[in-house]
Design a protein around this motif. Structure first.
Motif, PDB file in Angstrom:
ATOM      1  N   LYS A   1       0.830  -1.212  -0.008  1.00  0.00           N
ATOM      2  CA  LYS A   1      -0.081  -0.047   0.135  1.00  0.00           C
ATOM      3  C   LYS A   1       0.856   1.281  -0.010  1.00  0.00           C
ATOM      4  CE  LYS A   1      -3.961  -2.201   2.108  1.00  0.00           C
ATOM      5  NZ  LYS A   1      -4.658  -2.176   3.330  1.00  0.00           N
TER       6      LYS A   1
ATOM      7  N   TYR B   1      -2.681  -3.893  -9.974  1.00  0.00           N
ATOM      8  CA  TYR B   1      -2.930  -5.198 -10.058  1.00  0.00           C
ATOM      9  C   TYR B   1      -3.038  -5.986 -11.559  1.00  0.00           C
ATOM     10  CZ  TYR B   1      -5.755  -9.250  -8.611  1.00  0.00           C
ATOM     11  OH  TYR B   1      -5.849 -10.809  -8.202  1.00  0.00           O
TER      12      TYR B   1
ATOM     13  N   ARG C   1       5.545  -8.420  -1.402  1.00  0.00           N
ATOM     14  CA  ARG C   1       4.700  -7.228  -0.771  1.00  0.00           C
ATOM     15  C   ARG C   1       4.988  -7.056   0.416  1.00  0.00           C
ATOM     16  NH1 ARG C   1      -0.310  -9.465   0.221  1.00  0.00           N
ATOM     17  NH2 ARG C   1       0.537  -9.441   2.330  1.00  0.00           N
TER      18      ARG C   1
ATOM     19  N   ASP D   1       4.107  -5.339   4.107  1.00  0.00           N
ATOM     20  CA  ASP D   1       3.003  -4.886   4.851  1.00  0.00           C
ATOM     21  C   ASP D   1       3.446  -4.214   6.013  1.00  0.00           C
ATOM     22  OD1 ASP D   1       1.360  -6.746   3.173  1.00  0.00           O
ATOM     23  OD2 ASP D   1       1.566  -8.334   4.517  1.00  0.00           O
ATOM     24  N   ARG D   2       2.387  -3.192   6.257  1.00  0.00           N
ATOM     25  CA  ARG D   2       2.674  -2.429   7.707  1.00  0.00           C
ATOM     26  C   ARG D   2       1.866  -2.754   8.569  1.00  0.00           C
ATOM     27  NH1 ARG D   2       4.834   2.858   8.796  1.00  0.00           N
ATOM     28  NH2 ARG D   2       5.104   3.353   6.680  1.00  0.00           N
ATOM     29  N   LYS D   3       1.975  -3.476   9.840  1.00  0.00           N
ATOM     30  CA  LYS D   3       1.312  -3.731  11.010  1.00  0.00           C
ATOM     31  C   LYS D   3       1.854  -3.135  12.314  1.00  0.00           C
ATOM     32  CE  LYS D   3      -1.886  -6.068  10.423  1.00  0.00           C
ATOM     33  NZ  LYS D   3      -3.194  -5.561   9.706  1.00  0.00           N
TER      34      LYS D   3
ATOM     35  N   LYS E   1       6.325 -10.244   2.356  1.00  0.00           N
ATOM     36  CA  LYS E   1       5.692 -11.483   2.078  1.00  0.00           C
ATOM     37  C   LYS E   1       5.950 -11.906   0.720  1.00  0.00           C
ATOM     38  CE  LYS E   1       3.051 -12.313   5.804  1.00  0.00           C
ATOM     39  NZ  LYS E   1       2.120 -11.562   6.251  1.00  0.00           N
ATOM     40  N   TYR E   2       6.600 -12.994   0.385  1.00  0.00           N
ATOM     41  CA  TYR E   2       7.098 -13.589  -0.748  1.00  0.00           C
ATOM     42  C   TYR E   2       5.909 -14.327  -1.654  1.00  0.00           C
ATOM     43  CZ  TYR E   2      11.108 -12.276   2.133  1.00  0.00           C
ATOM     44  OH  TYR E   2      12.001 -11.802   2.931  1.00  0.00           O
ATOM     45  N   PHE E   3       5.716 -13.900  -2.834  1.00  0.00           N
ATOM     46  CA  PHE E   3       4.967 -14.603  -3.698  1.00  0.00           C
ATOM     47  C   PHE E   3       5.336 -15.229  -4.854  1.00  0.00           C
ATOM     48  CE2 PHE E   3       0.867 -13.358  -1.974  1.00  0.00           C
ATOM     49  CZ  PHE E   3       1.178 -12.304  -0.906  1.00  0.00           C
TER      50      PHE E   3
ATOM     51  N   ASP F   1       1.957 -19.061  -6.204  1.00  0.00           N
ATOM     52  CA  ASP F   1       1.158 -18.364  -5.200  1.00  0.00           C
ATOM     53  C   ASP F   1       0.345 -17.134  -6.114  1.00  0.00           C
ATOM     54  OD1 ASP F   1       2.209 -19.155  -3.008  1.00  0.00           O
ATOM     55  OD2 ASP F   1       3.826 -18.105  -2.974  1.00  0.00           O
TER      56      ASP F   1
ATOM     57  N   ALA G   1      -3.885 -16.654  -6.191  1.00  0.00           N
ATOM     58  CA  ALA G   1      -4.438 -15.287  -5.950  1.00  0.00           C
ATOM     59  C   ALA G   1      -5.133 -14.639  -7.145  1.00  0.00           C
ATOM     60  CB  ALA G   1      -3.348 -14.500  -5.434  1.00  0.00           C
TER      61      ALA G   1
ATOM     62  N   TRP H   1      -8.243 -12.512  -5.442  1.00  0.00           N
ATOM     63  CA  TRP H   1      -7.626 -12.185  -4.135  1.00  0.00           C
ATOM     64  C   TRP H   1      -6.652 -10.861  -4.267  1.00  0.00           C
ATOM     65  CZ3 TRP H   1      -5.842 -17.250  -1.470  1.00  0.00           C
ATOM     66  CH2 TRP H   1      -6.766 -18.220  -1.241  1.00  0.00           C
ATOM     67  N   GLU H   2      -7.005  -9.953  -3.183  1.00  0.00           N
ATOM     68  CA  GLU H   2      -6.182  -8.611  -3.040  1.00  0.00           C
ATOM     69  C   GLU H   2      -4.669  -9.106  -2.680  1.00  0.00           C
ATOM     70  OE1 GLU H   2      -4.769  -6.099  -4.194  1.00  0.00           O
ATOM     71  OE2 GLU H   2      -6.496  -5.103  -3.793  1.00  0.00           O
TER      72      GLU H   2
ATOM     73  N   ARG I   1      -1.723  -6.835  -3.965  1.00  0.00           N
ATOM     74  CA  ARG I   1      -1.354  -5.590  -3.751  1.00  0.00           C
ATOM     75  C   ARG I   1      -0.519  -5.016  -2.651  1.00  0.00           C
ATOM     76  NH1 ARG I   1      -5.046  -2.664  -7.626  1.00  0.00           N
ATOM     77  NH2 ARG I   1      -6.467  -3.491  -5.988  1.00  0.00           N
TER      78      ARG I   1
END
Lengths: 215, 363
Positions: B30, B310, B334, B336-338, B345-347, B351, B355, B360-361, B363
Motif C-alpha cells: 500500500k 493489479y 509485498r 505489509d505494515r502492521k 511476504k513472498y509470492f 502463489d 491469488a 484475491w487482493e 497488492r
C-alpha cells in the motif's frame, strides 16, 4: 480484473470455499441467519487446496484470522476427501480436526472441515458421512416437491434413449429443476442460490448452520 | 545480483529483512509502506562513494533543494528522525559477498575549511547581506564494510558550495552497472542517448526497435540527433516524412525506450524501476514485460521494480510464468505494515496463480 473490496481479509472468521456456487451458498446462508462476523472467501475453482492455503496465509491481515472453515464436496469418496483436506491443512502448518463438522480448538486459527452433502445425523447424533456434493444437499432439500419425480424421469429417459451418460447428474438435476420454474429459469446454480432457491431453514441445512454458529 | 538485504533504522524501516530477491523482483504494498524507499536503500551501496549518495533520492522524489541545515537535510534519513541512532543497509550479492553501509550523524564535525561559492570568488564584486545564515557543523559519518575486510570510511557534509565527501584512508570501490528509473522525473535525454550510442556501436539497436514495435509497429529506426547541444533520441515511423523526438511520441514510447535502453546497457548489473507500470497501457504490458525480462535474462541484468497495479502484476506474472526460460526468475515481494512494523511476504508464480484465479487482493 482487479479484485473487489471484499477480497481483502476483514473478519476474524473465514469460510474458505471452492468455486462460485459454494461461495454464494455460504454467503447467502450467512446473510439469512444474520451471522455478520463471518467472511466467505473463494479460493477459485481449480486451485489445489494446499497452494490456496499457502497463499492465503500470505495475504494481508491473515494474522487476525482466528477461525477457518474449509468447505469441500465429499465427491465419490468421503474418507479420501477428508484425508486430502487434513493433509493440506497440516502441510501448511495449520491444525486439522479429527472429523468433519467440528472445530479443532487447540491452535490458532481454529479449523474445521465441512464436506457436503452432510444432510443427516445418525441415531447417535453424529453427522452422516455421505459421498456427494453441495448440489446433492440442495437437491435433497427440494426432493419433496411434486415436480421432482418428473425431472428424475426426464433425466433417466435422456440416458436411456441416447448414448449420453451424464457425468455430473447432481448438476443436471438442479439445472433441470431450475429450468422447470418460472422464477429461476435461465439461472446458474449460484444465481439461484442468491435469491433463495433452496430452503435455508430446512432441517437438512441445520448441520451446516450449527457449524457456522460455532465459529 | 542482489539476493537479499537487511535494513535497520533507515527512514520508515526499523528493521526490515528481505530474505530473497530474484532476477526479476516486483515490489508491492500500500501507499507509504516503503516501496520506493526500499528501492533507494538497495541503490545506496551501488553509488556509495558519490557525494550525491543520498541526494539522488531527494531528486528522484522531485525535491532538488540542498539545505545547509543538517537537521532538515539528514534527519529524514533516520528512523523516527532520530539523528542519535545509526542506520545500516546490508546487501548480499550473488549469495557470497555481503556489503554493509552504516551511517551515523556526528553533530560535532567541523569541516576543515568553508569557502565561498566559485562564482563569487571570481567576481569583482559581491553582495553584502545582513543575514548570512551561520553554517552548521555536523556531518554524516559513513562506514562501508565488504565481507570481513576493514571498514572504509567517509564523511558527507553540506555547505554553501553544495555537498562534500571526505574520505578517510584509501577508499576502493569497484562500480557495478546500475540504472535507477524514478517515477516522477522524466529520464534524461542525454542518458538515453548515451545508452543508445553504446548499443548502436555494437550493432544491437535493433533489439530496442523490436521492443518499441510492440507499442508502435510502424517504428523502423531509432537515432540520436542533437537539439541544440543535447542529444535527443528520435524515432522514424514508416510513412512519416520526418523523424520525431521520442519524448513527443507519447509517454508509453518514451518510458519503454528508457526502460529497454537501461536494461540492454546494464550487463551483469541491476535496473531499479519505481512504478514500472506508468505510461504503459494494460493491453501491451504482458508482451512488453516478456520482452524486457527476456532481454534482462540475455544480459544477466537484475530488475527490481515497484508497482501499484493489479493489472501490471497479473500481466507480469503471465509474461514470466508462460515462458520456460523466465518462470524461475520471478518473485513478487509485498510489504505489509502492521503496528508500524513493515515486513515482507513472498509470492511465487504458484502463489500468484492462486491469488489471481481467486481474485484475491495481493497488492
Amino acid at each position: 480484473m482487479a479484485p473487489n473490496k471484499n477480497e481483502t481479509i476483514e473478519k476474524t472468521k473465514i469460510v474458505l470455499t471452492e468455486g462460485k456456487d459454494a461461495l454464494y451458498f455460504a454467503v447467502n446462508i450467512i446473510n439469512h441467519f444474520d451471522i455478520p462476523y463471518i467472511q466467505v472467501v473463494d479460493s477459485g475453482g481449480v486451485n489445489n487446496l494446499t497452494n490456496s492455503l499457502e497463499t492465503f496465509k500470505k495475504r494481508e491481515n491473515y494474522e487476525i484470522v482466528d477461525s477457518m472453515l474449509i468447505l469441500r464436496d465429499a465427491e465419490t469418496d468421503f474418507d479420501a476427501a477428508f484425508r486430502s483436506v487434513t493433509d493440506s491443512l497440516q502441510s501448511v502448518g495449520l491444525s486439522a480436526p479429527s472429523k468433519t463438522f467440528q472445530f479443532f480448538d487447540g491452535a490458532n486459527p481454529r479449523t474445521a472441515i465441512a464436506l457436503f452433502p452432510a444432510f443427516g445425523k445418525d441415531e447417535n447424533g453424529n453427522i452422516t458421512s455421505e459421498n456427494g456434493t453441495l448440489e446433492d444437499l440442495c437437491w435433497s432439500i427440494i426432493s419433496e416437491k411434486p415436480e421432482i419425480p418428473c425431472i428424475e424421469s426426464f433425466l433417466n429417459d435422456v440416458e436411456k434413449s441416447s448414448s449420453i451418460k451424464l457425468r455430473r447428474p447432481h448438476k443436471n438435476k438442479l439445472h433441470s429443476y431450475l429450468s422447470a420454474t418460472n422464477q429461476y429459469v435461465g439461472m446458474k446454480i449460484g444465481e439461484a442460490t442468491k435469491i433463495g432457491a433452496w430452503g435455508w431453514t430446512h432441517p437438512k441445512m441445520q448441520n451446516f448452520v450449527e457449524l457456522l454458529r460455532q465459529m | 545480483m542482489i539476493t537479499k538485504c537487511s535494513i535497520s533504522r533507515y527512514r520508515c524501516f526499523k528493521d526490515l529483512n528481505i530474505e530473497k530477491l530474484a532476477p526479476i523482483t516486483l515490489i508491492g504494498g500500500k501507499n507509504n509502506v516503503g516501496k520506493s524507499t526500499l528501492l533507494e536503500a538497495l541503490l545506496i551501496p551501488f553509488i556509495r562513494i558519490h557525494p550525491y549518495l543520498f541526494l539522488q533520492h531527494l531528486l528522484g522524489r522531485g525535491l532538488s533543494v540542498i539545505s545547509t541545515d543538517h537537521e532538515t537535510m539528514w534527519a529524514p534519513l533516520f528512523y523516527n528522525f532520530d539523528l542519535n541512532g545509526i542506520f545500516s543497509i546490508q546487501i548480499t550479492i550473488d549469495k557470497n559477498s555481503t556489503e554493509t553501509l552504516s551511517v551515523d550523524y556526528d553533530p560535532n564535525y567541523v569541516p576543515e575549511k568553508v569557502s565561498t561559492p566559485d562564482n563569487q570568488q571570481s567576481s569583482n564584486s559581491f553582495d553584502i547581506r545582513q543575514n548570512y545564515t551561520a553554517i552548521s557543523t555536523g556531518a554524516l559519518h559513513i562506514k562501508y564494510t565488504v565481507n570481513d575486510t576493514a571498514p572504509q570510511e567517509s564523511t558527507l557534509t553540506t555547505g554553501i558550495n553544495g555537498v562534500h565527501s571526505f574520505f578517510h584512508g584509501n577508499i576502493s570501490f569497484v562500480g557495478r552497472p546500475h540504472v535507477f528509473l524514478p517515477s516522477r522525473l522524466p529520464i534524461s535525454s542525454a542518458d538515453d542517448s548515451s545508452r543508445f550510442g553504446q548499443l548502436d556501436k555494437a550493432n544491437k539497436e535493433k533489439q530496442i526497435i523490436e521492443i518499441l514495435q510492440i507499442i508502435e509497429p510502424k517504428i523502423s529506426d531509432l537515432s540520436a540527433i542533437n537539439i541544440g547541444n543535447i542529444p535527443v533520441l528520435h524515432i522514424r515511423r514508416d510513412g512519416d516524412s520526418n523523424k520525431l523526438p521520442v519524448n513527443l511520441s507519447g509517454d508509453g514510447i518514451a518510458k519503454l525506450t528508457s526502460l529497454a535502453l537501461a536494461v540492454a546497457n546494464c550487463e551483469n548489473g541491476v535496473v531499479f524501476i519505481d512504478e514500472v507500470e506508468n505510461g504503459i497501457h494494460y493491453s501491451k504490458q504482458e508482451a512488453i514485460w516478456n520482452a524486457i525480462t527476456s532481454l534482462a535474462a540475455k544480459v544477466n541484468c537484475q530488475i527490481i521494480a515497484t508497482t501499484h497495479s493489479y493489472e501490471f502484476l497479473s500481466n507480469a506474472h503471465r509474461a514470466n510464468a508462460n515462458t520456460n526460460s523466465l518462470s524461475d526468475r520471478f518473485l513478487y515481494v509485498r510489504l505489509d505494515r502492521k503496528d508500524n512494523v513493515i515486513s515482507p511476504k513472498y509470492f511465487s508464480h504458484a502463489d500468484l496463480d492462486v491469488a489471481l484465479e481467486a481474485n484475491w487482493e495481493v497488492r
